[in-house]
Design a protein around this motif. Structure first.
Motif, PDB file in Angstrom:
ATOM      1  N   ILE A  75      46.396  36.626  40.918  1.00  0.00           N
ATOM      2  CA  ILE A  75      44.947  36.438  40.791  1.00  0.00           C
ATOM      3  C   ILE A  75      44.393  35.585  41.940  1.00  0.00           C
ATOM      4  O   ILE A  75      43.387  35.916  42.558  1.00  0.00           O
ATOM      5  N   HIS A  76      45.043  34.439  42.201  1.00  0.00           N
ATOM      6  CA  HIS A  76      44.735  33.624  43.387  1.00  0.00           C
ATOM      7  C   HIS A  76      43.254  33.264  43.520  1.00  0.00           C
ATOM      8  O   HIS A  76      42.566  33.674  44.462  1.00  0.00           O
ATOM      9  N   CYS A  77      42.747  32.451  42.595  1.00  0.00           N
ATOM     10  CA  CYS A  77      41.347  32.023  42.653  1.00  0.00           C
ATOM     11  C   CYS A  77      41.087  31.132  43.858  1.00  0.00           C
ATOM     12  O   CYS A  77      41.966  30.402  44.313  1.00  0.00           O
ATOM     13  N   ARG A  78      39.854  31.169  44.332  1.00  0.00           N
ATOM     14  CA  ARG A  78      39.401  30.273  45.404  1.00  0.00           C
ATOM     15  C   ARG A  78      37.907  30.005  45.241  1.00  0.00           C
ATOM     16  O   ARG A  78      37.144  30.906  44.885  1.00  0.00           O
ATOM     17  N   TRP A  79      37.526  28.726  45.466  1.00  0.00           N
ATOM     18  CA  TRP A  79      36.135  28.286  45.312  1.00  0.00           C
ATOM     19  C   TRP A  79      35.377  28.443  46.624  1.00  0.00           C
ATOM     20  O   TRP A  79      35.955  28.337  47.717  1.00  0.00           O
ATOM     21  N   SER A  80      34.081  28.630  46.533  1.00  0.00           N
ATOM     22  CA  SER A  80      33.222  28.463  47.698  1.00  0.00           C
ATOM     23  C   SER A  80      32.942  26.975  47.873  1.00  0.00           C
ATOM     24  O   SER A  80      33.138  26.170  46.955  1.00  0.00           O
ATOM     25  N   SER A  81      32.475  26.598  49.053  1.00  0.00           N
ATOM     26  CA  SER A  81      32.227  25.174  49.323  1.00  0.00           C
ATOM     27  C   SER A  81      31.099  24.617  48.472  1.00  0.00           C
ATOM     28  O   SER A  81      31.023  23.412  48.234  1.00  0.00           O
ATOM     29  N   SER A  82      30.199  25.486  47.960  1.00  0.00           N
ATOM     30  CA  SER A  82      29.121  25.029  47.081  1.00  0.00           C
ATOM     31  C   SER A  82      29.598  24.837  45.645  1.00  0.00           C
ATOM     32  O   SER A  82      28.935  24.175  44.849  1.00  0.00           O
ATOM     33  N   GLY A  83      30.737  25.441  45.285  1.00  0.00           N
ATOM     34  CA  GLY A  83      31.217  25.416  43.915  1.00  0.00           C
ATOM     35  C   GLY A  83      30.526  26.438  43.019  1.00  0.00           C
ATOM     36  O   GLY A  83      30.779  26.470  41.811  1.00  0.00           O
ATOM     37  N   ASN A  84      29.684  27.300  43.602  1.00  0.00           N
ATOM     38  CA  ASN A  84      28.934  28.283  42.811  1.00  0.00           C
ATOM     39  C   ASN A  84      29.617  29.646  42.756  1.00  0.00           C
ATOM     40  O   ASN A  84      29.150  30.538  42.034  1.00  0.00           O
ATOM     41  N   LEU A  85      30.677  29.835  43.530  1.00  0.00           N
ATOM     42  CA  LEU A  85      31.387  31.107  43.572  1.00  0.00           C
ATOM     43  C   LEU A  85      32.880  30.877  43.387  1.00  0.00           C
ATOM     44  O   LEU A  85      33.425  29.879  43.866  1.00  0.00           O
ATOM     45  N   VAL A  86      33.526  31.799  42.690  1.00  0.00           N
ATOM     46  CA  VAL A  86      34.991  31.828  42.604  1.00  0.00           C
ATOM     47  C   VAL A  86      35.436  33.258  42.900  1.00  0.00           C
ATOM     48  O   VAL A  86      35.007  34.203  42.226  1.00  0.00           O
ATOM     49  N   GLY A  87      36.264  33.416  43.907  1.00  0.00           N
ATOM     50  CA  GLY A  87      36.791  34.729  44.241  1.00  0.00           C
ATOM     51  C   GLY A  87      38.206  34.883  43.714  1.00  0.00           C
ATOM     52  O   GLY A  87      38.930  33.901  43.550  1.00  0.00           O
ATOM     53  N   PHE A  88      38.623  36.126  43.446  1.00  0.00           N
ATOM     54  CA  PHE A  88      39.992  36.377  42.990  1.00  0.00           C
ATOM     55  C   PHE A  88      40.348  37.833  43.248  1.00  0.00           C
ATOM     56  O   PHE A  88      39.482  38.697  43.458  1.00  0.00           O
ATOM     57  N   ASN A  89      41.652  38.121  43.243  1.00  0.00           N
ATOM     58  CA  ASN A  89      42.171  39.471  43.427  1.00  0.00           C
ATOM     59  C   ASN A  89      42.663  40.019  42.095  1.00  0.00           C
ATOM     60  O   ASN A  89      43.124  39.269  41.238  1.00  0.00           O
ATOM     61  N   SER A  90      42.601  41.326  41.923  1.00  0.00           N
ATOM     62  CA  SER A  90      43.106  41.939  40.700  1.00  0.00           C
ATOM     63  C   SER A  90      43.406  43.416  40.930  1.00  0.00           C
ATOM     64  O   SER A  90      42.817  44.050  41.812  1.00  0.00           O
ATOM     65  N   THR A  91      44.328  43.944  40.111  1.00  0.00           N
ATOM     66  CA  THR A  91      44.679  45.373  40.167  1.00  0.00           C
ATOM     67  C   THR A  91      44.381  46.063  38.834  1.00  0.00           C
ATOM     68  O   THR A  91      44.937  47.118  38.546  1.00  0.00           O
ATOM     69  N   HIS A  92      43.522  45.495  38.007  1.00  0.00           N
ATOM     70  CA  HIS A  92      43.345  46.006  36.645  1.00  0.00           C
ATOM     71  C   HIS A  92      42.751  47.410  36.592  1.00  0.00           C
ATOM     72  O   HIS A  92      42.847  48.081  35.568  1.00  0.00           O
ATOM     73  N   THR A  93      42.149  47.896  37.689  1.00  0.00           N
ATOM     74  CA  THR A  93      41.625  49.262  37.722  1.00  0.00           C
ATOM     75  C   THR A  93      42.615  50.249  38.327  1.00  0.00           C
ATOM     76  O   THR A  93      42.306  51.437  38.451  1.00  0.00           O
ATOM     77  N   GLY A  94      43.801  49.766  38.712  1.00  0.00           N
ATOM     78  CA  GLY A  94      44.798  50.633  39.327  1.00  0.00           C
ATOM     79  C   GLY A  94      44.844  50.532  40.832  1.00  0.00           C
ATOM     80  O   GLY A  94      45.724  51.131  41.469  1.00  0.00           O
ATOM     81  N   SER A  95      43.915  49.797  41.433  1.00  0.00           N
ATOM     82  CA  SER A  95      43.970  49.525  42.869  1.00  0.00           C
ATOM     83  C   SER A  95      43.740  48.035  43.095  1.00  0.00           C
ATOM     84  O   SER A  95      43.177  47.344  42.252  1.00  0.00           O
ATOM     85  N   ARG A  96      44.199  47.539  44.226  1.00  0.00           N
ATOM     86  CA  ARG A  96      44.056  46.114  44.563  1.00  0.00           C
ATOM     87  C   ARG A  96      42.651  45.891  45.104  1.00  0.00           C
ATOM     88  O   ARG A  96      42.265  46.499  46.105  1.00  0.00           O
ATOM     89  N   GLN A  97      41.900  44.992  44.438  1.00  0.00           N
ATOM     90  CA  GLN A  97      40.519  44.764  44.843  1.00  0.00           C
ATOM     91  C   GLN A  97      40.162  43.285  44.766  1.00  0.00           C
ATOM     92  O   GLN A  97      40.822  42.504  44.069  1.00  0.00           O
ATOM     93  N   ALA A  98      39.105  42.913  45.491  1.00  0.00           N
ATOM     94  CA  ALA A  98      38.592  41.550  45.508  1.00  0.00           C
ATOM     95  C   ALA A  98      37.373  41.453  44.587  1.00  0.00           C
ATOM     96  O   ALA A  98      36.500  42.324  44.611  1.00  0.00           O
ATOM     97  N   TYR A  99      37.344  40.390  43.795  1.00  0.00           N
ATOM     98  CA  TYR A  99      36.273  40.196  42.807  1.00  0.00           C
ATOM     99  C   TYR A  99      35.657  38.805  42.971  1.00  0.00           C
ATOM    100  O   TYR A  99      36.187  37.933  43.662  1.00  0.00           O
ATOM    101  N   LEU A 100      34.553  38.625  42.266  1.00  0.00           N
ATOM    102  CA  LEU A 100      33.789  37.387  42.366  1.00  0.00           C
ATOM    103  C   LEU A 100      33.214  37.013  41.012  1.00  0.00           C
ATOM    104  O   LEU A 100      32.747  37.861  40.254  1.00  0.00           O
ATOM    105  N   PHE A 101      33.310  35.718  40.681  1.00  0.00           N
ATOM    106  CA  PHE A 101      32.522  35.129  39.602  1.00  0.00           C
ATOM    107  C   PHE A 101      31.395  34.312  40.227  1.00  0.00           C
ATOM    108  O   PHE A 101      31.620  33.582  41.188  1.00  0.00           O
ATOM    109  N   ARG A 102      30.200  34.403  39.652  1.00  0.00           N
ATOM    110  CA  ARG A 102      29.111  33.499  40.028  1.00  0.00           C
ATOM    111  C   ARG A 102      28.946  32.474  38.920  1.00  0.00           C
ATOM    112  O   ARG A 102      28.878  32.844  37.740  1.00  0.00           O
ATOM    113  N   LEU A 103      28.880  31.196  39.268  1.00  0.00           N
ATOM    114  CA  LEU A 103      28.739  30.103  38.314  1.00  0.00           C
ATOM    115  C   LEU A 103      27.374  29.459  38.482  1.00  0.00           C
ATOM    116  O   LEU A 103      26.893  29.281  39.596  1.00  0.00           O
ATOM    117  N   ARG A 104      26.799  29.085  37.347  1.00  0.00           N
ATOM    118  CA  ARG A 104      25.499  28.396  37.438  1.00  0.00           C
ATOM    119  C   ARG A 104      25.331  27.469  36.240  1.00  0.00           C
ATOM    120  O   ARG A 104      26.039  27.574  35.249  1.00  0.00           O
TER     121      ARG A 104
END
Length: 422
Positions: free
Chosen positions: A393-422
């Motif tokens: 999964i390998h989460c990583r924060w943005s410098s603002s703390g408002n974004l968290v990125g991660f990798n996943s294969t749950h759809t059958g392919s390797r893709q990059a995803y994002l959470f937005r926090l507020r």
């Protein structure tokens, strides 16, 4: 009714995360109570956002805990490849590109032949120009190098004759290790192409180890050799080889953490040193090991290790005086990739896939003050992604703390995803 791939991914993601990503304050409080706190003001977290949808495989261009986002939260560095279920070689270039986080447009920047699925090409935004300049690794003329690139003009400002494994917050210094030696000892974290001398004939070479690079001049200094740690690590069998991996500079730029490991048994010793080479410190007793880590500040860091038990825990401690503290009240007693928000208020971490046939990976957010833990989602990893090409999964924060990125294969392919926090 026929649906295209983009529509399928959106429907699949909504079904997968229905009831798992908690969006209301009321639901968050209930979950926080279940996981150890009465009232915690957790941030609102968006559903996972797929960054790119163009029929190729994608991953963030660096290791977990490294900021993949420009300081203005506008762009992310991503690798694009057609490779899915094998280790890349020097003959498998990946496209390093920039994703506009609002339009989701992917802009190719360069090709790199020094990359892997676990750590990308170690792309870092440089603190001297955090919205314009990045540094990344490549293989050129048979040598591993790092390249400083302006992402808007695509101009290469400097090529440095060392690959980077960590960069200081101000963007002026970097750490370098031997990725050819890693390719032979831990293949999923090294690079193909023999861009450095792996020197496998020597278990503890005196001329290889932890280098600090001056990114303004391109010069490097060996501050800790493999020979320097021989008395600090477990004794090797006759055929054993020691190697360095997983480096990280502290948030103030004064210290470096890294792991000394060995084959054939992968004994692990966690170490810190001042960036000038002084103060070499062994963090744990032999047998505790150490796996994943992040600096909370210049004095405290978190490492997952076998703290007073055989099971791994997320441990907060001070390397010089130890002061070990087990995080999560027993809920985080496993080997996850924990990393702190820029303000130190939160830690986000993940899990490895659970046992077949489910193979679920989970993400948790922890409040550092109360130790309350909030589940953010779970992701099923297909069996085909088990192996050195696995997708953590390998989460990583943005410098603002408002974004968290991660990798996943749950759809059958390797893709990059994002959470937005507020």
């Amino acid at each position: 009714m026929k649906i295209n791939r983009s529509q399928f991914l959106k429907i699949f993601t909504l079904l997968l995360f229905s009831g798992l990503v908690i969006s209301s304050c009321q639901d968050k409080t209930a979950t926080a109570e279940k996981f150890g706190a009465d009232t915690v003001d957790f941030p609102k977290v968006s559903d996972p956002i797929l960054l790119i949808d163009n029929e190729k495989e994608h991953l963030y261009a660096s290791y977990y805990g490294i900021n993949s986002f420009s300081q203005n939260d506008k762009y992310a560095t991503i690798l694009e490849t057609d490779i899915k279920d094998r280790l890349p070689t020097e003959n498998d270039p990946a496209t390093l590109g920039l994703v506009h986080l609002e339009t989701q447009e992917f802009t190719p920047l360069a090709e790199t032949r020094a990359w892997n699925f676990q750590q990308g090409c170690m792309a870092h935004w440089l603190g001297t120009s955090p919205d314009s300049l990045i540094i990344y690794n490549d293989l050129r003329d048979g040598q591993f190098v790092s390249v400083i690139l302006n992402v808007h003009t695509k101009e290469e400002l400097r090529t440095i004759p060392y690959p980077v494994s960590a960069v200081s917050p101000d963007g002026k210094k970097a750490v370098s290790i031997n990725f050819s030696r890693i390719r032979k000892t831990r293949p999923d974290y090294g690079y193909g192409g023999d861009g450095q001398d792996a020197n496998l004939e020597t278990a503890f070479p005196e001329d290889d180890g932890l280098f600090v690079i001056d990114l303004e001049t391109g010069t490097a200094e060996l501050i800790v050799s493999l020979a320097d740690v021989q008395e600090l690590v477990p004794e090797l069998p006759e055929e054993g080889i020691e190697y360095f991996n997983h480096t990280l500079i502290s948030r103030g730029g004064s210290k470096i953490f890294w792991l000394a490991r060995a084959i054939p048994h992968r004994n692990t010793t966690a170490l810190t040193v001042n960036i000038d080479g002084s103060g070499l410190t062994k963090c744990f007793p032999d047998g505790w090991g150490g796996s994943h880590f992040d600096w909370l500040n210049d004095d405290e860091l978190m490492v997952t290790a076998a703290y007073q038990a055989t099971q791994y825990s997320h441990i907060l401690f001070t390397p010089d005086q130890k002061n070990y503290k087990r995080l999560g009240g027993g809920l985080l007693d496993y080997d996850g990739h924990g990393t702190f928000s820029p303000d130190g208020k939160w830690m986000i971490t993940d899990t490895y896939p659970s046992k077949s046939p489910i193979r679920e990976q989970k993400i948790y957010l922890m409040d550092m003050n109360s130790q309350a833990v909030l589940p953010l989602g779970r992701f099923v990893q297909p069996e085909e992604f088990s192996g050195p090409w696995r997708c953590d999964i390998h989460c990583r924060w943005s410098s603002s703390g408002n974004l968290v990125g991660f990798n996943s294969t749950h759809t059958g392919s390797r893709q990059a995803y994002l959470f937005r926090l507020r």
